[in-house]
Write an enzyme that holds these catalytic residues in place. Structure first.
Site, short mmCIF file in Angstrom:
data_model
loop_
_atom_site.label_atom_id
_atom_site.label_comp_id
_atom_site.label_asym_id
_atom_site.label_seq_id
_atom_site.Cartn_x
_atom_site.Cartn_y
_atom_site.Cartn_z
N HIS A 1 45.33 42.06 38.50
CA HIS A 1 44.10 41.46 38.53
C HIS A 1 43.11 42.30 39.28
CE1 HIS A 1 41.05 37.91 38.40
NE2 HIS A 1 40.96 38.43 39.45
N GLU A 2 43.46 42.61 40.29
CA GLU A 2 42.37 43.38 40.91
C GLU A 2 42.19 45.05 40.48
OE1 GLU A 2 40.30 42.17 43.33
OE2 GLU A 2 41.48 40.35 43.24
N HIS B 1 39.49 44.74 37.99
CA HIS B 1 38.04 44.65 38.62
C HIS B 1 38.03 46.51 38.73
CE1 HIS B 1 37.38 40.68 38.53
NE2 HIS B 1 38.32 40.51 39.50
#
Length: 398
Positions: A22-23, A26
């Site tokens: 998920h990170e 980003h």
């Protein structure tokens, strides 16, 4: 004790993979937009290991392995968006310290569409991870395809009242294609007290039957005590594992992920409308119990080392894909603090041509944080109650 350790290791492994991806979503989106990145951390707390790459990004493995984060330059308060006054002060400080050209490397001075792209990239990375993992599962192991033929209709149940008969082949439920008996069970489980229109093949022709599942409580080895919709149908014997080809694996996995997203959205909608009991909401304890139960089941049932390795790979892949879909979806909810909340703020900024005022952002942040913490506490209470922890503690004093 061994069972608890297996649960803990499985939970930390699965959660770390899902949150790290998920990170990374980003991170890669920010890099593509030319944003300066200060730190990427796997876990929270004090760094255990850290190093800097050639771009100056500090990579960390931290002491608390529950999540992670990516921090952009000038993003000290990642939960909110600076208002116009804050942006002006920040711009002047960057120019004074680093020169005019440096301003465009800071996240908050990127065009609003780029900031929105960076925000949505985390959940999208979760969905892509789930698709890839499910594709590997479908190619390597296949999906279980049980018969959609009715083997038995339990007397006195909604299925009997609707007119189901042994030998009926269930084709569709509410015009949704049924591919296996698991599809029927999953569809019915979330629709207690909701009429469902079934298309059934009987004696060479298609007939339509309407059945309303009843809400029942069942003890599940993996999920504990759960309340689900039930019809009273049992499948005919027979079934197989069907593998996807390399060409069809990604489309098949995409359908699987999309079905999961629709299921989560439908379930959440019924909860919010009070049509399903709120005590079915589960949190980190429930996730840990599920991870432990699945992993323990593999360890206990594997007849040899090879079967154990295959079972562990399959179970952890399945857990990663399922949790990745859930985390991706939940992060898109329009709640301040979450990615979806940031998207709402960026949408406002795009329309109003200025960021939301700082005091409104602060109020939204506090409300969002309180909502999330309250949800986590409520989910933890449900989990402890579902696994009879309170009953066990009460028994110690009686």
């Amino acid at each position: 004790m061994i069972g608890f350790l297996i649960m803990l290791v499985s939970l930390l492994f699965v959660l770390s993979v899902v949150v790290t991806v998920h990170e990374l979503g980003h991170y890669w989106a920010a890099r593509a937009c030319g944003v300066a990145i200060e730190r990427f951390s796997i876990g929270f707390g004090a760094p255990l290991i850290s190093w800097r790459d050639k771009r100056g990004v500090e990579w960390c493995v931290a002491s608390i392995p529950l999540g992670g984060y990516v921090r952009f330059a000038g993003d000290e308060n990642a939960a909110s968006v600076p208002d116009q006054n804050d942006l002006d002060a920040m711009r002047n400080e960057i120019r004074r310290r680093e020169g005019d050209d440096a301003v465009n490397r800071y996240f908050h001075f990127k065009p609003v569409w780029q900031r929105a792209f960076i925000a949505v990239a985390g959940p999208m990375a979760n969905f892509i991870l789930a698709i890839l993992v499910f594709a590997v599962i479908l190619v390597s192991f296949g999906a279980q395809k049980t018969s959609t033929t009715v083997g038995e209709v339990v007397a006195g149940t909604p299925a009997a009242a609707a007119g189901f008969k042994p030998g009926d082949v269930i084709l569709k439920a509410d015009n949704r294609q049924i591919r296996s008996f698991q599809d029927i069970q999953g569809y019915v489980a979330l629709r207690a007290n909701m009429p469902i229109d079934f298309a059934v093949e009987r004696d060479g022709r298609t007939v339509h039957l309407t059945a309303t599942p009843r809400l029942v409580e069942r003890q599940n080895e993996i999920s504990g005590r759960v309340k689900v919709g039930e019809l009273g149908l049992r499948s005919a014997p027979g079934g197989r594992f069907e593998r996807s080809s390399l060409l069809s694996a990604i489309p098949d996995a995409t359908v699987e992920v999309w079905d999961m997203i629709k299921t989560i959205a439908f379930y959440l909608g019924r909860l919010l409308m009070g049509q399903l009991p709120a005590d079915q909401i589960s949190g980190i304890i429930g996730i840990g119990h599920t991870a432990g139960a699945v992993t323990n089941g593999v360890v206990e049932q594997a007849p040899n080392g090879k079967a154990l390795a295959i079972g562990l790979i399959y179970s952890q892949f399945w857990l990663i894909a399922s949790l990745s879909v859930s985390i991706g979806f939940m992060n898109l909810l329009p709640i301040p603090v979450l990615d979806g909340g940031h998207l709402v703020m960026y949408a406002y900024e795009a329309v109003a041509k200025r960021p939301l005022r700082a005091e409104f952002q602060a109020a939204g942040f506090r409300a969002g944080l309180a909502l999330i913490l309250g949800f986590m506490l409520f989910a933890a209470w449900n989990d402890l109650n579902r696994y009879d922890v309170f009953k066990f503690i009460g028994g110690l004093f009686t």
